[in-house]
Design an enzyme around this catalytic site. Structure first.
Site, PDB file in Angstrom:
ATOM      1  N   LYS A   8       0.867  -1.181   0.000  1.00  0.00           N
ATOM      2  CA  LYS A   8       0.000   0.000   0.000  1.00  0.00           C
ATOM      3  C   LYS A   8       0.890   1.212   0.000  1.00  0.00           C
ATOM      4  O   LYS A   8       2.025   1.178   0.480  1.00  0.00           O
ATOM      5  CB  LYS A   8      -0.885   0.005   1.252  1.00  0.00           C
ATOM      6  CG  LYS A   8      -2.074   0.927   1.154  1.00  0.00           C
ATOM      7  CD  LYS A   8      -3.093   0.411   0.164  1.00  0.00           C
ATOM      8  CE  LYS A   8      -4.496   0.463   0.643  1.00  0.00           C
ATOM      9  NZ  LYS A   8      -5.379  -0.478  -0.024  1.00  0.00           N
TER      10      LYS A   8
HETATM   11  N1  GLU Z   1      -7.053  -0.243  -3.267  1.00  0.00           N
HETATM   12  C1  GLU Z   1      -7.816  -1.402  -3.570  1.00  0.00           C
HETATM   13  C2  GLU Z   1      -7.883  -2.323  -2.360  1.00  0.00           C
HETATM   14  O1  GLU Z   1      -7.728  -1.902  -1.251  1.00  0.00           O
HETATM   15  C3  GLU Z   1      -7.374  -2.083  -4.845  1.00  0.00           C
HETATM   16  C4  GLU Z   1      -5.972  -2.587  -4.854  1.00  0.00           C
HETATM   17  C5  GLU Z   1      -5.512  -3.100  -6.214  1.00  0.00           C
HETATM   18  O2  GLU Z   1      -6.313  -3.170  -7.128  1.00  0.00           O
HETATM   19  O3  GLU Z   1      -4.340  -3.432  -6.306  1.00  0.00           O
HETATM   20  O4  GLU Z   1      -8.161  -3.480  -2.482  1.00  0.00           O
END
Ligand code: GLU
Length: 426
Positions: free
Chosen positions: A119
């Site tokens: 993240k």
């Molecule tokens: N931000 C989204 C999540 O928390 C998508 C992450 C992604 O597609 O890599 O799942």
């Protein structure tokens, strides 16, 4: 426990002093105990693989220079490249990003796609920034973290307050360092190699899973009352999906507060109101409600779809929903979990409920690597296959071991990652 009772923005709702890392640590420990993992494996699985904090200086439109702080945390790359979104929000700090990165490791493992977890985020307030400032911020951040990104290393995606345009800038900036690399980021515009169906995927996945769960509980979605906190990408597409299935939206909250109508909110009229006024507030036939009070409304299904830690020991007892579907990441603290489990509330945990987004990100990555594109029907059908299988695994595990869905989901995920870690050797 601090509790604010104002018509505060949805994004200021989380109880103060909450560290979301406690949530992942607690849930990991429950799973590790259940699986009887030894101390070494626990240490390996709970320590982030790599963390980067960068200074992001940006020249603002008024000529002044502002220095933002940006983070990228790669929690695990054991099952594949690290994967996870990038958020722009004032509350971004390293422990929040760590917790969200870890949650991605378990999420990708539950849906069994070949990724680890990561993240990123920048502490900033998008509501006060112009598009040009956002572009400069995104490009500078990307150029500072590009050395640890890549299609087989770490692949960002949208998250809170970031969208396809921002992913396009990341793709362009990364490509200016490494050559044309569409698979370096997902959630791009379709015109630049994004996948059809990606924008709606998280919300569609939430709808699909709520529908499955309600059927299992003998209550088809038609007529089910829903309260939704969060009206960003996930919230709006979940609202559309639930509305399409005949659910009754009783209350909706966004950054500026909530609206409530016991008889249900007409979604297409609400979108028209939002288009003409720029807000959902003041929608005729609804009354205002704070984002805190909204969580405590009578309803069948509560969908927290904003920030983490909004359901905590200070309000869990007062929650009246029969089912909570966690469209947001980490919205429920361990204490709240315990209270809600005792009350018999069924929680569809975040690591499963909102996994539709990363699942379609996986399809986007595959399409980029192959340079072969899929039709939207195919994307949606494949997403439902993957989510349906993960859902079944979680329900079966919960039933056979007589544990809540969250504990079952984490147990499956930790088991898979521990196995991969062991096979690779340390
Ligand atoms: N931000 C989204 C999540 O928390 C998508 C992450 C992604 O597609 O890599 O799942």
């Amino acid at each position: 426990m601090a509790e604010t009772k104002t018509i505060a923005p949805a994004q200021s709702v989380p109880a103060k002093h909450e560290n979301p890392r406690r949530i992942t640590a607690h849930n990991f420990q429950l799973a590790a105990d259940r699986l009887g993992l030894d101390a070494e494996m626990r240490m390996l699985l709970s320590t982030p693989f790599r963390e980067m904090r960068v200074e992001v200086p940006v020249r603002l439109d008024d000529g002044s220079l502002k220095v933002f702080l940006g983070y990228r945390v790669q929690h695990s790359g054991v099952r594949g490249p690290a994967k996870g979104g990038i958020r722009f929000h004032p509350s971004v700090e390293v422990d929040e990003v760590r917790a969200l990165a870890e949650a991605m490791t378990w999420k990708t493992a539950i849906v069994n796609i070949p990724f680890g977890g990561a993240k990123g985020g920048i502490a900033c307030d998008v509501h006060t920034m112009s598009q040009r400032e956002l572009e400069r911020l995104t490009r500078r951040f990307t150029s500072r973290i590009q050395a640890i990104l890549g299609p087989y290393r770490d692949i960002p995606a949208p998250d809170m307050n970031t969208n396809a345009q921002i992913m396009a800038w990341i793709f362009d900036e990364y490509s200016s360092h490494h050559g044309y690399t569409p698979a370096c980021v997902t959630g791009k515009p379709v015109e630049l190699g994004g996948s059809k169906g990606r924008e709606a995927a998280t919300g569609n996945g939430v709808t699909f899973l709520i529908k499955k769960l309600m059927e299992e509980l003998g209550k088809p979605l038609k007529g089910v009352s829903v309260v939704l906190q969060g009206f960003g990408n996930v919230g709006t597409f979940a609202a559309r999906g639930l509305d399409r299935e005949g659910a009754k939206l009783r209350a909706i909250g966004d950054y500026y507060g909530g609206i409530y109508s016991p008889n249900g909110i007409n979604l297409s009229d609400l979108f028209a109101h939002q288009k003409s006024t720029g807000k959902i507030q003041g929608f005729p036939g609804t009354q205002p409600i704070s984002n805190d009070d909204l969580l405590e409304l009578e309803c069948d299904v509560l969908v927290p779809g904003a920030l983490e830690c909004v359901i905590h020991r200070g309000n869990a007892e007062r929650i009246k929903a029969k089912v909570i579907a966690e469209a947001a990441n980490l919205p429920t603290t361990p204490e709240a979990d315990e209270i809600l489990n005792k009350k018999g509330v069924i929680i569809l945990p975040d690591v499963l409920a909102n996994a539709g987004g990363v699942t379609v990100s996986y399809f986007e990555w595959v399409q980029n690597l192959q340079q072969l594109f899929w039709e939207e029907d195919h994307v949606n059908a494949e997403m439902e296959k993957i989510l349906g299988k993960a859902y079944r695994n979680v329900i079966d595990r919960a039933q056979s071991e007589k544990i809540p869905l969250r504990e079952a989901a984490y147990t499956i995920a930790v088991e898979r990652v521990a196995k991969a870690e062991k096979l690779r050797g340390t």
